[in-house]
Design a protein around this motif. Structure first.
Motif, PDB file in Angstrom:
ATOM      1  N   GLY A 173      37.565  26.015  59.011  1.00  0.00           N
ATOM      2  CA  GLY A 173      37.488  25.994  60.326  1.00  0.00           C
ATOM      3  C   GLY A 173      38.819  26.477  61.084  1.00  0.00           C
ATOM      4  N   LEU A 174      39.620  25.832  60.561  1.00  0.00           N
ATOM      5  CA  LEU A 174      41.164  26.231  61.151  1.00  0.00           C
ATOM      6  C   LEU A 174      41.446  27.653  60.849  1.00  0.00           C
ATOM      7  CD1 LEU A 174      43.742  25.150  62.254  1.00  0.00           C
ATOM      8  CD2 LEU A 174      44.636  24.617  60.187  1.00  0.00           C
ATOM      9  N   LEU A 175      41.157  28.063  59.695  1.00  0.00           N
ATOM     10  CA  LEU A 175      41.478  29.469  59.306  1.00  0.00           C
ATOM     11  C   LEU A 175      40.565  30.429  60.333  1.00  0.00           C
ATOM     12  CD1 LEU A 175      41.671  29.428  55.399  1.00  0.00           C
ATOM     13  CD2 LEU A 175      43.315  29.840  57.024  1.00  0.00           C
ATOM     14  N   SER A 176      39.238  30.292  60.369  1.00  0.00           N
ATOM     15  CA  SER A 176      38.439  30.876  61.328  1.00  0.00           C
ATOM     16  C   SER A 176      39.118  31.021  62.700  1.00  0.00           C
ATOM     17  CB  SER A 176      36.995  30.343  61.332  1.00  0.00           C
ATOM     18  OG  SER A 176      36.254  30.901  62.313  1.00  0.00           O
ATOM     19  N   GLY A 177      39.931  29.593  63.361  1.00  0.00           N
ATOM     20  CA  GLY A 177      40.092  29.711  64.479  1.00  0.00           C
ATOM     21  C   GLY A 177      41.368  30.485  64.733  1.00  0.00           C
ATOM     22  N   THR A 178      42.232  30.585  63.640  1.00  0.00           N
ATOM     23  CA  THR A 178      43.545  31.324  63.736  1.00  0.00           C
ATOM     24  C   THR A 178      43.338  32.932  63.575  1.00  0.00           C
ATOM     25  OG1 THR A 178      43.956  31.003  61.196  1.00  0.00           O
ATOM     26  CG2 THR A 178      44.993  29.466  62.573  1.00  0.00           C
ATOM     27  N   ASP A 179      42.034  33.157  62.750  1.00  0.00           N
ATOM     28  CA  ASP A 179      41.708  34.673  62.689  1.00  0.00           C
ATOM     29  C   ASP A 179      41.256  35.111  64.111  1.00  0.00           C
ATOM     30  OD1 ASP A 179      42.204  34.617  59.985  1.00  0.00           O
ATOM     31  OD2 ASP A 179      40.063  34.347  59.526  1.00  0.00           O
ATOM     32  N   GLN A 180      40.839  34.180  65.029  1.00  0.00           N
ATOM     33  CA  GLN A 180      40.530  34.657  66.408  1.00  0.00           C
ATOM     34  C   GLN A 180      41.615  34.635  67.284  1.00  0.00           C
ATOM     35  OE1 GLN A 180      37.265  32.171  67.621  1.00  0.00           O
ATOM     36  NE2 GLN A 180      36.230  32.230  65.552  1.00  0.00           N
ATOM     37  N   VAL A 181      42.925  34.300  67.019  1.00  0.00           N
ATOM     38  CA  VAL A 181      43.817  34.372  68.116  1.00  0.00           C
ATOM     39  C   VAL A 181      44.216  35.842  68.179  1.00  0.00           C
ATOM     40  CG1 VAL A 181      46.267  33.667  68.384  1.00  0.00           C
ATOM     41  CG2 VAL A 181      44.508  32.355  67.214  1.00  0.00           C
ATOM     42  N   PRO A 182      44.325  36.310  69.511  1.00  0.00           N
ATOM     43  CA  PRO A 182      44.696  37.617  69.874  1.00  0.00           C
ATOM     44  C   PRO A 182      46.012  37.788  69.385  1.00  0.00           C
ATOM     45  CG  PRO A 182      43.864  36.667  71.749  1.00  0.00           C
ATOM     46  CD  PRO A 182      44.128  35.547  70.592  1.00  0.00           C
ATOM     47  N   PRO A 183      46.346  38.865  68.729  1.00  0.00           N
ATOM     48  CA  PRO A 183      47.470  39.369  68.205  1.00  0.00           C
ATOM     49  C   PRO A 183      48.825  39.279  69.217  1.00  0.00           C
ATOM     50  CG  PRO A 183      46.251  40.875  67.268  1.00  0.00           C
ATOM     51  CD  PRO A 183      45.431  40.010  68.230  1.00  0.00           C
ATOM     52  N   LEU A 184      48.137  39.678  70.458  1.00  0.00           N
ATOM     53  CA  LEU A 184      49.370  39.694  71.652  1.00  0.00           C
ATOM     54  C   LEU A 184      50.105  38.327  71.469  1.00  0.00           C
ATOM     55  CD1 LEU A 184      50.606  41.275  73.960  1.00  0.00           C
ATOM     56  CD2 LEU A 184      48.653  40.328  75.379  1.00  0.00           C
ATOM     57  N   TYR A 185      49.388  37.298  71.424  1.00  0.00           N
ATOM     58  CA  TYR A 185      50.149  36.120  71.694  1.00  0.00           C
ATOM     59  C   TYR A 185      51.059  35.791  70.575  1.00  0.00           C
ATOM     60  CZ  TYR A 185      46.001  34.342  74.440  1.00  0.00           C
ATOM     61  OH  TYR A 185      45.011  34.369  75.470  1.00  0.00           O
ATOM     62  N   LEU A 186      50.859  36.387  69.455  1.00  0.00           N
ATOM     63  CA  LEU A 186      51.808  36.212  68.225  1.00  0.00           C
ATOM     64  C   LEU A 186      53.052  36.967  68.632  1.00  0.00           C
ATOM     65  CD1 LEU A 186      49.489  36.025  65.123  1.00  0.00           C
ATOM     66  CD2 LEU A 186      50.189  34.058  66.449  1.00  0.00           C
ATOM     67  N   ARG A 187      52.805  37.992  69.076  1.00  0.00           N
ATOM     68  CA  ARG A 187      53.872  39.168  69.389  1.00  0.00           C
ATOM     69  C   ARG A 187      54.716  38.570  70.613  1.00  0.00           C
ATOM     70  NH1 ARG A 187      50.051  43.209  68.554  1.00  0.00           N
ATOM     71  NH2 ARG A 187      49.636  43.576  70.448  1.00  0.00           N
ATOM     72  N   VAL A 188      54.125  37.935  71.529  1.00  0.00           N
ATOM     73  CA  VAL A 188      54.852  37.359  72.551  1.00  0.00           C
ATOM     74  C   VAL A 188      55.637  36.203  72.119  1.00  0.00           C
ATOM     75  CG1 VAL A 188      54.460  35.915  74.780  1.00  0.00           C
ATOM     76  CG2 VAL A 188      53.294  38.064  74.382  1.00  0.00           C
ATOM     77  N   GLY A 189      55.151  35.379  71.272  1.00  0.00           N
ATOM     78  CA  GLY A 189      55.904  34.125  70.818  1.00  0.00           C
ATOM     79  C   GLY A 189      57.043  34.583  70.074  1.00  0.00           C
TER      80      GLY A 189
END
Length: 298
Positions: A173-189
């Motif tokens: 469930g956690l892996l499924s949730g992380t897979d749905q995170v938009p890449p833009l969020y990670l780039r902004v971070g």
């Protein structure tokens, strides 16, 4: 062909400014009274249960099974009331809930730690991901004999079965949730300097939370099912009498009314946890993220 540009008048400029201001106005979610939300969640369940009881009564009247194999709703209710009156039901529910909550809490700690490790390392995910999925498909009851050999007839046996049943669902469930995170969020971070654990703690996990809630609900379901499987098999005076043990007692004494009453209690506890804990938590998270689709009309 040249086109004429209409000059921007003062009135049209005011309308444009008002429209831009409206775009910046925060959307406020409606907050219905708690009792209305509770009733909206409860009444469909009550209607479905009433329909099931009606079908059960019809099956009893048609004598699809002998009365010793299919007791009437009235007989089952009598067995349930007797179990409540003598305290058996209350003690069994309390013991099973205590075990389930403790086992689920341990499963969340282990599952989140393992899920974060797999989400942060593509190598670990490739190596352990298929194993986690395979463990999730394994019936929980298959772990009971091994757990009894490892820990004998003790609470450690029951908690081991819960962990082995619930952790894979929480990890996936956690892996499924992380897979749905938009890449833009990670780039902004990353642009803001979030690296390593800071990136996981403040960017990845909060963004994955709506999807992860589904994994938590599934993890609870697996924990509850695993607990019932363990209690059904591990019969010992030292362990006390949980709902699974009540079910086993009804089986051993051929008391089908008690068996059905125990099944009903297991079922009702599962519904209660969903309505009282997971459903409000999910509504709160979705409302905080603006994902409910309801806006204020004031």
């Amino acid at each position: 062909m040249a086109t004429e540009t209409t000059p921007l008048t003062r009135s049209s400029a005011d309308e444009l400014a008002a429209g831009l201001d409206a775009l910046e106005t925060p959307v406020v979610a409606e907050h219905a009274p708690w009792w209305r939300e509770a009733w909206r969640s409860v009444w469909p369940v009550l209607a479905a249960l009433a329909t099931l009881v009606l079908l059960w009564q019809v099956a009893y009247l048609l004598e699809l099974k002998p009365p010793y194999a299919l007791p009437s709703p009235a007989d089952t209710w009598t067995a349930f009331v007797e179990a409540v009156r003598d305290g058996t039901a209350g003690r069994a529910v309390a013991l099973s809930l205590q075990r389930a909550v403790v086992g689920f809490a341990m499963s969340v700690v282990v599952g989140v730690a393992l899920g974060v490790a797999l989400a942060a390392s593509s190598f670990l995910r490739r190596a352990l991901g298929p194993i986690i999925t395979g463990l999730q498909t394994l019936p929980s009851v298959a772990w009971v004999p091994a757990a009894i050999i490892w820990f004998q007839l003790s609470n450690a046996t029951i908690y081991a079965v819960i962990l082995l049943g619930a952790v894979p669902s929480i990890v996936n469930g956690l892996l499924s949730g992380t897979d749905q995170v938009p890449p833009l969020y990670l780039r902004v971070g990353q642009v803001l300097g979030a690296q390593g654990w800071t990136r996981i703690r403040f960017v990845l996990l909060p963004a994955a939370l709506p999807g992860f809630l589904g994994g938590l609900k599934q993890g609870w379901a697996f924990a509850w099912r695993s607990l019932m499987a363990a209690e059904l098999i591990t019969m010992s005076p030292q362990l006390g009498t949980g709902l699974g043990q009540v079910l086993a007692i009804g089986r051993d004494t051929s008391d089908m009314a008690l068996v059905v009453a125990a099944i009903g209690l297991i079922f009702l506890v599962g519904i209660a946890i969903e309505l009282l804990f997971f459903a409000p938590l999910e509504r709160h998270v979705l409302r905080a993220r603006g994902l409910t689709g309801r806006v204020s009309t004031s």
